[in-house]
Design an enzyme around this catalytic site. Sequence first.
Site, mmCIF file in Angstrom:
data_model
loop_
_atom_site.group_PDB
_atom_site.id
_atom_site.type_symbol
_atom_site.label_atom_id
_atom_site.label_comp_id
_atom_site.label_asym_id
_atom_site.label_seq_id
_atom_site.Cartn_x
_atom_site.Cartn_y
_atom_site.Cartn_z
ATOM 1 N N LYS A 59 45.553 38.211 51.195
ATOM 2 C CA LYS A 59 45.541 38.667 49.836
ATOM 3 C C LYS A 59 46.521 40.029 49.491
ATOM 4 O O LYS A 59 47.607 40.094 48.665
ATOM 5 C CB LYS A 59 44.390 39.547 49.468
ATOM 6 C CG LYS A 59 42.905 38.940 49.350
ATOM 7 C CD LYS A 59 43.626 37.666 47.775
ATOM 8 C CE LYS A 59 43.194 38.468 46.745
ATOM 9 N NZ LYS A 59 43.231 37.296 45.388
ATOM 10 N N THR B 132 42.621 42.705 44.953
ATOM 11 C CA THR B 132 41.491 43.699 45.771
ATOM 12 C C THR B 132 42.432 45.130 46.319
ATOM 13 O O THR B 132 43.121 45.271 46.619
ATOM 14 C CB THR B 132 40.834 42.500 46.916
ATOM 15 O OG1 THR B 132 40.198 43.862 47.511
ATOM 16 C CG2 THR B 132 41.776 42.219 47.452
ATOM 17 N N ASP B 133 40.850 45.862 45.883
ATOM 18 C CA ASP B 133 41.521 47.014 46.968
ATOM 19 C C ASP B 133 41.133 47.097 48.299
ATOM 20 O O ASP B 133 41.880 48.415 49.016
ATOM 21 C CB ASP B 133 40.426 48.069 46.064
ATOM 22 C CG ASP B 133 38.555 47.872 46.510
ATOM 23 O OD1 ASP B 133 38.509 46.892 47.818
ATOM 24 O OD2 ASP B 133 37.896 48.585 46.704
ATOM 25 N N GLU B 134 41.116 46.387 48.682
ATOM 26 C CA GLU B 134 41.316 46.254 50.562
ATOM 27 C C GLU B 134 42.616 45.782 50.790
ATOM 28 O O GLU B 134 42.666 46.254 51.987
ATOM 29 C CB GLU B 134 40.044 45.055 51.087
ATOM 30 C CG GLU B 134 38.940 44.404 50.522
ATOM 31 C CD GLU B 134 37.815 44.292 51.024
ATOM 32 O OE1 GLU B 134 37.779 43.313 51.885
ATOM 33 O OE2 GLU B 134 37.058 43.571 50.273
ATOM 34 N N TYR C 116 41.527 38.334 55.670
ATOM 35 C CA TYR C 116 41.365 38.866 54.225
ATOM 36 C C TYR C 116 42.328 39.039 53.538
ATOM 37 O O TYR C 116 42.947 38.673 52.833
ATOM 38 C CB TYR C 116 39.850 38.963 53.990
ATOM 39 C CG TYR C 116 39.321 39.135 52.401
ATOM 40 C CD1 TYR C 116 40.118 38.210 51.187
ATOM 41 C CD2 TYR C 116 39.146 40.405 51.674
ATOM 42 C CE1 TYR C 116 39.720 38.342 49.630
ATOM 43 C CE2 TYR C 116 39.197 40.186 50.101
ATOM 44 C CZ TYR C 116 39.722 39.623 49.372
ATOM 45 O OH TYR C 116 39.401 39.640 48.207
HETATM 46 P P1 NAD Z 1 35.271 33.498 45.569
HETATM 47 O O1 NAD Z 1 34.356 33.287 46.479
HETATM 48 O O2 NAD Z 1 33.379 33.698 45.158
HETATM 49 O O3 NAD Z 1 35.743 32.465 44.329
HETATM 50 C C1 NAD Z 1 36.948 32.126 44.876
HETATM 51 C C2 NAD Z 1 36.851 30.393 43.991
HETATM 52 O O4 NAD Z 1 38.773 30.156 44.370
HETATM 53 C C3 NAD Z 1 35.807 29.563 44.357
HETATM 54 O O5 NAD Z 1 35.668 27.881 43.353
HETATM 55 C C4 NAD Z 1 36.531 27.699 45.254
HETATM 56 O O6 NAD Z 1 36.285 26.580 44.888
HETATM 57 C C5 NAD Z 1 38.116 28.185 44.564
HETATM 58 N N1 NAD Z 1 39.291 28.264 45.718
HETATM 59 C C6 NAD Z 1 39.550 28.576 46.913
HETATM 60 N N2 NAD Z 1 40.229 27.812 47.743
HETATM 61 C C7 NAD Z 1 40.681 27.078 46.491
HETATM 62 C C8 NAD Z 1 42.208 26.621 46.355
HETATM 63 N N3 NAD Z 1 43.004 26.111 47.765
HETATM 64 N N4 NAD Z 1 42.766 25.370 45.818
HETATM 65 C C9 NAD Z 1 41.942 26.276 44.066
HETATM 66 N N5 NAD Z 1 40.374 26.808 44.437
HETATM 67 C C10 NAD Z 1 39.869 27.165 45.317
HETATM 68 O O7 NAD Z 1 35.913 34.544 44.683
HETATM 69 P P2 NAD Z 1 35.296 35.752 43.593
HETATM 70 O O8 NAD Z 1 34.489 36.721 43.940
HETATM 71 O O9 NAD Z 1 34.891 35.278 42.111
HETATM 72 O O10 NAD Z 1 37.244 36.397 44.180
HETATM 73 C C11 NAD Z 1 37.941 36.075 43.103
HETATM 74 C C12 NAD Z 1 39.274 36.752 42.945
HETATM 75 O O11 NAD Z 1 38.826 38.034 42.747
HETATM 76 C C13 NAD Z 1 39.347 36.309 44.450
HETATM 77 O O12 NAD Z 1 41.096 36.644 44.362
HETATM 78 C C14 NAD Z 1 39.447 38.327 44.834
HETATM 79 O O13 NAD Z 1 40.544 38.161 46.073
HETATM 80 C C15 NAD Z 1 39.444 38.980 43.881
HETATM 81 N N6 NAD Z 1 38.539 40.138 44.157
HETATM 82 C C16 NAD Z 1 37.079 39.375 44.564
HETATM 83 C C17 NAD Z 1 36.106 41.039 44.760
HETATM 84 C C18 NAD Z 1 34.739 41.178 44.934
HETATM 85 O O14 NAD Z 1 34.064 41.664 45.015
HETATM 86 N N7 NAD Z 1 34.148 39.437 44.907
HETATM 87 C C19 NAD Z 1 37.029 42.169 44.467
HETATM 88 C C20 NAD Z 1 38.176 41.968 44.005
HETATM 89 C C21 NAD Z 1 38.723 40.825 44.135
HETATM 90 P P1 TYD Z 2 30.820 42.609 51.203
HETATM 91 O O1 TYD Z 2 29.889 41.819 50.220
HETATM 92 O O2 TYD Z 2 30.951 40.758 52.327
HETATM 93 O O3 TYD Z 2 32.629 42.609 50.546
HETATM 94 P P2 TYD Z 2 33.067 43.694 51.611
HETATM 95 O O4 TYD Z 2 33.338 43.322 53.062
HETATM 96 O O5 TYD Z 2 34.935 42.191 50.609
HETATM 97 O O6 TYD Z 2 33.560 45.260 51.082
HETATM 98 O O7 TYD Z 2 29.957 42.864 52.528
HETATM 99 C C1 TYD Z 2 30.242 44.540 51.726
HETATM 100 C C2 TYD Z 2 29.613 45.460 52.605
HETATM 101 O O8 TYD Z 2 28.161 45.110 53.521
HETATM 102 C C3 TYD Z 2 30.310 46.251 53.966
HETATM 103 O O9 TYD Z 2 30.863 47.137 54.378
HETATM 104 C C4 TYD Z 2 29.913 45.001 54.525
HETATM 105 C C5 TYD Z 2 28.735 44.966 54.554
HETATM 106 N N1 TYD Z 2 27.713 43.671 55.013
HETATM 107 C C6 TYD Z 2 26.441 43.759 55.973
HETATM 108 O O10 TYD Z 2 25.898 44.737 56.365
HETATM 109 N N2 TYD Z 2 25.255 43.562 56.027
HETATM 110 C C7 TYD Z 2 25.898 41.835 55.715
HETATM 111 O O11 TYD Z 2 25.370 40.610 55.850
HETATM 112 C C8 TYD Z 2 27.358 42.051 54.323
HETATM 113 C C9 TYD Z 2 27.134 40.596 54.489
HETATM 114 C C10 TYD Z 2 27.609 43.024 54.755
#
Ligand code: NAD
Ligand code: TYD
Length: 377
Positions: free
Chosen positions: A187, A135-137, A183
Amino acid sequence: MKRNILITGGAGFIGSHVVRLFVNKYHDYQIVNLDKLTYAGNLANLKDVENSGNYTFVRADIADLDDMRRIISQYKIDGIIHLAAESHVDRSIKDPFTFARTNVMGTLALLQAAKEYWESLPEKYDGKLFYHISTDEVYGALELTHPEGVAAPFTTKASSADDMAYGTEFFVETTKYNPHSPYSASKASSDHFVRAYHDTYGMPTLVTNCSNNYGPYQFPEKLIPLFINNIRHNKPLPVYGKGENVRDWLFVEDHARAIDLIFHKGNVAETYNIGGFNEWKNIDLIRVIISTVDRLLGNPAGHSERLITYVTDRLGHDMRYAIDSRKLQSELGWEPSLQFEEGIEKTVRWYLDNQEWLDNVTSGDYQHYYDDMYTAR
Ligand code: NAD
Ligand code: TYD
């Protein structure tokens, strides 16, 4: 070419889009989806591909080293796309240990199991790849030097007609890691372990860091699906702080396309940043969501604005994320397929049309169903 690809976290939001893309596109590949099925993982996300001949699901925990060893050798895995993680910042603030366990120890167990198996083969690392999704975080927070926004210096198809930037700096692949939340710290740690396995053991690894994703099948604890669902049910929309934080949004299918491209064409040991130069201040994005949901539900314009409720800010809330993805664009020719307005419209429609999915994933019934179906070995 026949390959056996392990995709971890394939029952989650982004993982399910990656699994669907690979199962439908690469009929020569055997796709093994390994997922623990936590609250965030749902096999309902993959109903349309679950009976495909080139798809297998395995329920397992990535932090279980013996299971990772067994599964990787049983399926003769020659490529790994690692998405399994705990992914929600708010949960990490309440329970950092679960994040360290899955994101750090889980990634390490997967790396170690892959290393042992691949090193045991005559051809060792040839043709193998461990692709870690991050992630970019991990880069920390950028400053809001232009709180009202200025014309964005870069643009892609993903950004809106009147695209804005809220600061002068962007995350590039060489930006120093500076994570703030449990988080992002977990990562960041996992990214370091992945690179360490390359530098120390010569394992072919690759890392990508992507901006915030949005689209169908995202668990409704994240901003966009939570707010769509709350508007539909006339529930308050909890805006953290002043709603001035900025996030850079990418449609999830464009992330999955980038993963496909990078898995096949990316250079080993490289890092690629993925994003669409599409920055939004939370409150502006929330207004777009409100107007889209109201329009699609037939409510008068502005009807749901009254649901906006400013609440206490998230602890350590990062101010701005903004990805510079020019390396990926120029070296591998990736570009997003959708404009943000189209992506949001598609996304809102999907959640409104899939209320049953939303009700199910939040009800807890699915969790019990999985627990009964895949009893622990
Ligand atoms: P998500 O939370 O929707 O899904 C995570 C999946 O991992 C779930 O299916 C869960 O059951 C599985 N999981 C969790 N713990 C596990 C374990 N111990 N063993 C096996 N499986 C396990 O997450 P997402 O949003 O789809 O993100 C997927 C990946 O992409 C993550 O690594 C996250 O850091 C990265 N990412 C997410 C975003 C975003 O905006 N959602 C952006 C950039 C990177
Ligand atoms: P989120 O979807 O949790 O993603 P991330 O924290 O990984 O960026 O949140 C996106 C943005 O929205 C973040 O700045 C936090 C804000 N946010 C709210 O203001 N209210 C909410 O209920 C949630 C879940 C997020």
